[in-house]
Design a protein around this motif. Structure first.
Motif, PDB file in Angstrom:
ATOM      1  N   CYS A   1       4.832  -1.078  -1.329  1.00 13.85           N
ATOM      2  CA  CYS A   1       3.584  -0.926  -0.709  1.00 13.85           C
ATOM      3  C   CYS A   1       2.674  -2.909  -0.394  1.00 13.85           C
ATOM      4  O   CYS A   1       4.604  -3.504  -0.134  1.00 13.85           O
ATOM      5  CB  CYS A   1       2.879  -1.493  -2.569  1.00 13.85           C
TER       6      CYS A   1
ATOM      7  N   ASP B   1       2.395   7.455   0.911  1.00 11.34           N
ATOM      8  CA  ASP B   1       2.953   5.621   1.941  1.00 11.34           C
ATOM      9  C   ASP B   1       4.310   6.542   2.457  1.00 11.34           C
ATOM     10  O   ASP B   1       4.365   6.496   3.778  1.00 11.34           O
ATOM     11  CB  ASP B   1       2.988   4.462   1.371  1.00 11.34           C
TER      12      ASP B   1
ATOM     13  N   ALA C   1      -0.746  14.237  -3.295  1.00  8.82           N
ATOM     14  CA  ALA C   1      -0.713  13.168  -2.118  1.00  8.82           C
ATOM     15  C   ALA C   1       0.480  13.498  -1.129  1.00  8.82           C
ATOM     16  O   ALA C   1      -0.067  13.366   0.372  1.00  8.82           O
ATOM     17  CB  ALA C   1       0.294  11.857  -2.960  1.00  8.82           C
TER      18      ALA C   1
ATOM     19  N   SER D   1      -0.337   4.914  -9.567  1.00 13.69           N
ATOM     20  CA  SER D   1       0.607   4.441  -8.410  1.00 13.69           C
ATOM     21  C   SER D   1       1.798   4.887  -8.340  1.00 13.69           C
ATOM     22  O   SER D   1       1.673   5.215  -6.545  1.00 13.69           O
ATOM     23  CB  SER D   1       0.935   3.436  -9.465  1.00 13.69           C
TER      24      SER D   1
ATOM     25  N   ARG E   1       0.285   7.222  -5.090  1.00 12.56           N
ATOM     26  CA  ARG E   1      -0.397   6.771  -3.336  1.00 12.56           C
ATOM     27  C   ARG E   1       1.133   6.094  -2.527  1.00 12.56           C
ATOM     28  O   ARG E   1       1.520   5.824  -1.926  1.00 12.56           O
ATOM     29  CB  ARG E   1      -0.940   5.327  -4.184  1.00 12.56           C
TER      30      ARG E   1
END
Length: 368
Positions: free
Chosen positions: A78, A157, A213, A150, A153
């Motif tokens: 992150c 990514d 996602a 989390s 995400r």
């Protein structure tokens, strides 16, 4: 013919295309100050890719939820770490391999190698990390929801940065596994209860959020294990039917491949059959599986902690080939053999067994 020639065949699953069936197993390295993977880390992964494996799975990486790591020098996935990971994956691709990050939340477990390391407060399903063994604060419903988000995400990514697939660490007694295990999950409600299928709800919701996602074509993997660190005889599933209760919800939610961790891959999972965990999961659920556990070595990781050197075990490679030819699993993850010798696979291919570097505990202390 090479002993492992059958494993040299390509593998395709959705958008994932591998040149062979060999993966590098995720192994924590402790060489990322402030959570940032360095150029040395990139070079370490590139060397293993140059050694010929088709897929590199990163060491476990922390989420943007600060409670997910117990050591500051384990890498994050992150913020500022993402630009560094983009360099790592570019190097691995340039060396001819695909790559996946392994998303990791330690739950209530302080690091076994650095138990006194400073970290943010840890968290777990019920404040336990083993039978009557405290660890972490009890997670609220809000904590659980934030953790699911989390993971999603991080999966997004991973896709955006060009990783070829992504893996969730749901094994070895860490957070997701703590939800699976009745000894560490004493919750009521949607994430707990006495039913193994119900205790899989957290993992299934993580998968659904990740799938939303990344879309349908991006491969989602999940590493699972029966054993837990320090509790090696534990079995979440005591029968093949219980594998369906445990892992069926994950497949229904969108897991594409299950990475089945055993201490010794050749050991039968249940009486009456020589199938290992990966073999039984594939048989019961019909999804691709990966096997791992002391491949090419004569003893497991925990024996190595006592010191000495692990020798090459050709019989284990013969057994690996036999099981693969039978269709028990689709991929094979290599662990310690690649720590001590990045060219291990190439040397085995060429029959240069006398040139293999035996594994010793010192290999864990370097980024060679």
């Amino acid at each position: 013919m090479s002993l492992l020639e059958a494993l040299e065949t390509p593998f395709t699953l959705k958008s994932l295309r591998l040149k062979n069936r060999f993966a590098m197993s995720p192994m924590t390295r402790y060489f990322s100050p402030d959570g940032l993977p360095t150029q040395d880390v990139a070079a370490y992964y590139r060397r293993r890719a140059e050694g010929g494996v088709g897929l590199i799975i990163s060491e476990g990486v922390g989420l943007d939820r600060v409670h997910s790591r117990a050591v500051s020098f384990v890498p994050n996935f992150c913020d500022d770490a993402l630009s560094e990971w983009s360099k790592v994956v570019a190097d691995v691709h340039a060396a001819g391999a695909a790559m996946a990050p392994q998303l990791w939340h330690v739950g209530g477990v302080a690091d076994y190698n650095y138990p006194d390391a400073e970290h943010d407060p840890l968290e777990s399903p019920s404040g336990l990390i083993g039978p009557d063994t405290p660890g972490g604060r009890v997670m609220s419903e809000e904590d659980v929801a934030d953790t699911i988000a989390s993971f999603a995400r991080a999966a997004g990514d991973s896709n955006r940065l060009g990783f070829d697939c992504v893996e969730v660490h749901a094994a070895h007694g860490y957070l997701v596994d703590q939800f699976f295990w009745s000894e560490t999950n004493r919750r009521d409600g949607r994430y707990g209860g006495t039913d193994l299928r119900a205790r899989s709800n957290l993992a299934a919701e993580i998968v659904r959020a990740m799938r939303a996602a990344v879309g349908e074509d991006y491969v989602l993997m999940m590493r699972v294990s029966q054993w837990k660190t320090g509790y090696y005889d534990t079995k979440l599933a005591s029968t093949p039917a219980e594998i369906e209760q445990w892992l069926g919800p994950l497949v229904e939610a969108g897991v594409d491949l299950i990475d089945c961790s055993q201490r010794r891959f050749w050991e039968p999972e249940f009486e009456g059959s020589d199938l290992n965990l990966a073999g039984w999961v594939k048989k019961m659920l019909g999804v691709p599986t990966m096997t791992v556990g002391s491949i090419g070595l004569d003893r497991d990781l925990f024996a190595d902690f006592a010191g000495g050197t692990s020798a090459v075990n050709m019989r284990s490679l013969e057994e690996l080939a036999r099981r693969f030819d039978r269709g028990d699993f689709d991929l094979v993850a290599l662990g310690r053999v690649l720590l001590s010798d990045p060219s291990w696979l190439q040397k085995v291919r060429e029959g240069r067994l006398g040139e293999l570097t035996p594994y010793s505990a010192e290999a864990m202390q370097t980024l060679y």
